[in-house]
Design a protein around this motif. Structure first.
Motif, PDB file in Angstrom:
ATOM      1  N   VAL A   1       0.838  -1.208   0.000  1.00  0.00           N
ATOM      2  CA  VAL A   1       0.000   0.000   0.000  1.00  0.00           C
ATOM      3  C   VAL A   1       0.866   1.249   0.000  1.00  0.00           C
ATOM      4  O   VAL A   1       0.680   2.144  -0.829  1.00  0.00           O
ATOM      5  CB  VAL A   1      -0.944   0.001   1.226  1.00  0.00           C
ATOM      6  CG1 VAL A   1      -1.756   1.295   1.267  1.00  0.00           C
ATOM      7  CG2 VAL A   1      -1.873  -1.204   1.179  1.00  0.00           C
ATOM      8  N   TYR A   2       1.812   1.316   0.916  1.00  0.00           N
ATOM      9  CA  TYR A   2       2.680   2.488   1.010  1.00  0.00           C
ATOM     10  C   TYR A   2       4.123   2.083   0.739  1.00  0.00           C
ATOM     11  O   TYR A   2       4.636   1.142   1.336  1.00  0.00           O
ATOM     12  CB  TYR A   2       2.579   3.122   2.398  1.00  0.00           C
ATOM     13  CG  TYR A   2       1.186   3.555   2.766  1.00  0.00           C
ATOM     14  CD1 TYR A   2       0.585   4.651   2.144  1.00  0.00           C
ATOM     15  CD2 TYR A   2       0.454   2.853   3.727  1.00  0.00           C
ATOM     16  CE1 TYR A   2      -0.708   5.045   2.470  1.00  0.00           C
ATOM     17  CE2 TYR A   2      -0.832   3.248   4.068  1.00  0.00           C
ATOM     18  CZ  TYR A   2      -1.409   4.330   3.429  1.00  0.00           C
ATOM     19  OH  TYR A   2      -2.680   4.702   3.747  1.00  0.00           O
ATOM     20  N   MET A   3       4.770   2.843  -0.157  1.00  0.00           N
ATOM     21  CA  MET A   3       6.183   2.605  -0.453  1.00  0.00           C
ATOM     22  C   MET A   3       6.896   3.955  -0.465  1.00  0.00           C
ATOM     23  O   MET A   3       7.095   4.558  -1.526  1.00  0.00           O
ATOM     24  CB  MET A   3       6.346   1.866  -1.793  1.00  0.00           C
ATOM     25  CG  MET A   3       5.684   0.500  -1.810  1.00  0.00           C
ATOM     26  SD  MET A   3       6.145  -0.523  -3.241  1.00  0.00           S
ATOM     27  CE  MET A   3       7.850  -0.931  -2.828  1.00  0.00           C
ATOM     28  N   PRO A   4       7.258   4.457   0.712  1.00  0.00           N
ATOM     29  CA  PRO A   4       7.903   5.777   0.799  1.00  0.00           C
ATOM     30  C   PRO A   4       9.144   5.865  -0.082  1.00  0.00           C
ATOM     31  O   PRO A   4       9.900   4.920  -0.205  1.00  0.00           O
ATOM     32  CB  PRO A   4       8.274   5.883   2.285  1.00  0.00           C
ATOM     33  CG  PRO A   4       7.341   4.935   2.983  1.00  0.00           C
ATOM     34  CD  PRO A   4       7.121   3.806   2.019  1.00  0.00           C
ATOM     35  N   GLY A   5       9.311   7.032  -0.700  1.00  0.00           N
ATOM     36  CA  GLY A   5      10.471   7.265  -1.556  1.00  0.00           C
ATOM     37  C   GLY A   5      10.276   6.815  -2.982  1.00  0.00           C
ATOM     38  O   GLY A   5      11.132   7.056  -3.836  1.00  0.00           O
ATOM     39  N   LEU A   6       9.143   6.172  -3.257  1.00  0.00           N
ATOM     40  CA  LEU A   6       8.897   5.610  -4.590  1.00  0.00           C
ATOM     41  C   LEU A   6       7.535   6.074  -5.096  1.00  0.00           C
ATOM     42  O   LEU A   6       6.574   6.141  -4.335  1.00  0.00           O
ATOM     43  CB  LEU A   6       8.922   4.086  -4.519  1.00  0.00           C
ATOM     44  CG  LEU A   6       8.988   3.333  -5.846  1.00  0.00           C
ATOM     45  CD1 LEU A   6      10.394   3.423  -6.424  1.00  0.00           C
ATOM     46  CD2 LEU A   6       8.607   1.879  -5.639  1.00  0.00           C
ATOM     47  N   VAL A   7       7.476   6.379  -6.383  1.00  0.00           N
ATOM     48  CA  VAL A   7       6.205   6.740  -7.017  1.00  0.00           C
ATOM     49  C   VAL A   7       5.924   5.742  -8.126  1.00  0.00           C
ATOM     50  O   VAL A   7       6.769   5.488  -8.984  1.00  0.00           O
ATOM     51  CB  VAL A   7       6.249   8.182  -7.577  1.00  0.00           C
ATOM     52  CG1 VAL A   7       4.963   8.499  -8.344  1.00  0.00           C
ATOM     53  CG2 VAL A   7       6.452   9.186  -6.449  1.00  0.00           C
ATOM     54  N   ARG A   8       4.722   5.173  -8.093  1.00  0.00           N
ATOM     55  CA  ARG A   8       4.297   4.189  -9.099  1.00  0.00           C
ATOM     56  C   ARG A   8       3.277   4.817 -10.025  1.00  0.00           C
ATOM     57  O   ARG A   8       2.333   5.474  -9.571  1.00  0.00           O
ATOM     58  CB  ARG A   8       3.697   2.973  -8.395  1.00  0.00           C
ATOM     59  CG  ARG A   8       4.665   2.248  -7.492  1.00  0.00           C
ATOM     60  CD  ARG A   8       3.982   1.419  -6.431  1.00  0.00           C
ATOM     61  NE  ARG A   8       3.418   2.248  -5.360  1.00  0.00           N
ATOM     62  CZ  ARG A   8       2.879   1.779  -4.241  1.00  0.00           C
ATOM     63  NH1 ARG A   8       2.806   0.475  -4.050  1.00  0.00           N
ATOM     64  NH2 ARG A   8       2.403   2.594  -3.317  1.00  0.00           N
ATOM     65  N   ARG A   9       3.457   4.589 -11.317  1.00  0.00           N
ATOM     66  CA  ARG A   9       2.543   5.151 -12.302  1.00  0.00           C
ATOM     67  C   ARG A   9       2.191   4.095 -13.366  1.00  0.00           C
ATOM     68  O   ARG A   9       3.040   3.282 -13.758  1.00  0.00           O
ATOM     69  CB  ARG A   9       3.183   6.349 -13.021  1.00  0.00           C
ATOM     70  CG  ARG A   9       3.345   7.582 -12.154  1.00  0.00           C
ATOM     71  CD  ARG A   9       2.012   8.257 -11.901  1.00  0.00           C
ATOM     72  NE  ARG A   9       2.168   9.427 -11.064  1.00  0.00           N
ATOM     73  CZ  ARG A   9       2.012   9.449  -9.751  1.00  0.00           C
ATOM     74  NH1 ARG A   9       1.709   8.327  -9.120  1.00  0.00           N
ATOM     75  NH2 ARG A   9       2.150  10.563  -9.063  1.00  0.00           N
TER      76      ARG A   9
END
Length: 309
Positions: A251-259
């Motif tokens: 659900v949460y992956m700090p430091g990373l952006v998924r698109r």
């Protein structure tokens, strides 16, 4: 009648314990007339008297004492059998061994195992993390029952079954200029330092396929062997990458952006097993749970909200 049924054993023992027909009926949660009829039928069939009736109390007849001793032994064995069945149903005294590729093991495996443990609380689970080239030995030497992979294993000694088709998505570091876009094209990504897996690896080939479909040769500035390595490199700002959505299903992956990737690109999760091997019911249940969790991961419509300037 020459033999007692297990039901008759149960009823006769209940009468012996309770000392009355009514008490036995309550123990077994049935009607008293039914207990009375079964006792009479049993005594008539065996041709011996099992109980003496004294002031409404059923007392084992002297000639039947040896029979009651054996009945108690039989009943204890039946109880032991039921306990063994209950233990098996909970997974007791069994080790379920299976393996997964790192991309599937990272998040999907834990969710599937949680459901497996809920269904079989006493089951011992042995999870191994394998590279695709290790899968064949693992299965053929029967170190485990199944392997969950992001690529099929091409060998006549094993069979690969597709489970779920997932998407290939773009990942960029938090704060990256591409993070402002709701979706990302491979033509955007190729402008930035690119991290990946060697295309000679089946998993790496799947990640490189969108570029090849567009006639572009991806140029990696660095490569990692596993999905987790690629994710870590991107998270630390060392480049951008394509990855399968199962590898970033948290659900949460700090430091990373998924698109989402604008170009259509997919990857299939597989379950691989030794050809002809009969699987335990635990392994079959594990396959269904992995299928469910993989499918759940593909239902996500978006990941991280676009950055606002």
């Amino acid at each position: 009648m020459k033999e007692l049924t297990l039901r008759q054993v149960e009823v006769v023992r209940a009468v012996m314990i309770a000392g009355s027909i009514q008490g036995a009926a309550k123990l077994l949660n049935v009607s008293a007339p039914g207990i009375s009829r079964l006792i009479r039928h049993t005594e008539d069939g065996l041709g011996i008297r099992l109980f003496d009736r004294r002031a409404g109390v059923f007392v084992p007849a002297p000639e039947a004492h040896a029979i009651f001793e054996m009945l108690n032994q039989v009943y204890r064995q039946v109880e032991n059998l039921n306990m063994a069945i209950s233990s098996v149903k909970k997974g007791g005294e069994f080790v379920l061994s299976f393996a997964a590729a790192p991309s599937i093991a990272q998040f999907i495996a834990a969710r599937a195992i949680r459901a497996i443990r809920a269904r079989f609380p006493d089951l011992m689970i042995d999870l191994n993390i394998l590279k695709i080239e290790e899968t064949l030995d693992y299965l053929l030497l029967e170190r485990g029952e199944v392997v969950f992979m992001s690529s099929p294993v091409e060998n006549p000694a094993v069979e690969s079954q597709p489970l779920v088709q997932g998407r290939i998505v773009a990942i960029v570091p938090e704060g990256h200029e591409l993070a402002a876009q709701a979706s990302i094209s491979i033509h955007d990504m190729i402008r930035f330092p690119f991290v990946g897996v060697h295309p000679d690896d089946p998993y790496g080939a799947s990640l490189a396929q969108p570029f090849h479909d567009a006639g572009i040769e991806p140029r990696h500035i660095m490569r990692g062997r596993f999905a987790q390595t690629v994710v870590s490199l991107v998270r630390h700002g060392l480049g951008v990458a394509l990855i399968d959505e199962f590898s970033v299903a948290e659900v949460y992956m700090p430091g990373l952006v998924r698109r989402p990737l604008r170009e259509k690109a997919t990857i299939t999760a597989w379950v691989v097993r030794k050809r002809g091997r009969h699987l335990s019911s635990f392994a079959e249940f594990a396959i269904e749970r992995f299928r469910h969790e993989l499918a759940e991961a593909t239902m996500r419509k978006d990941w991280d909200p676009p950055r606002r300037n």
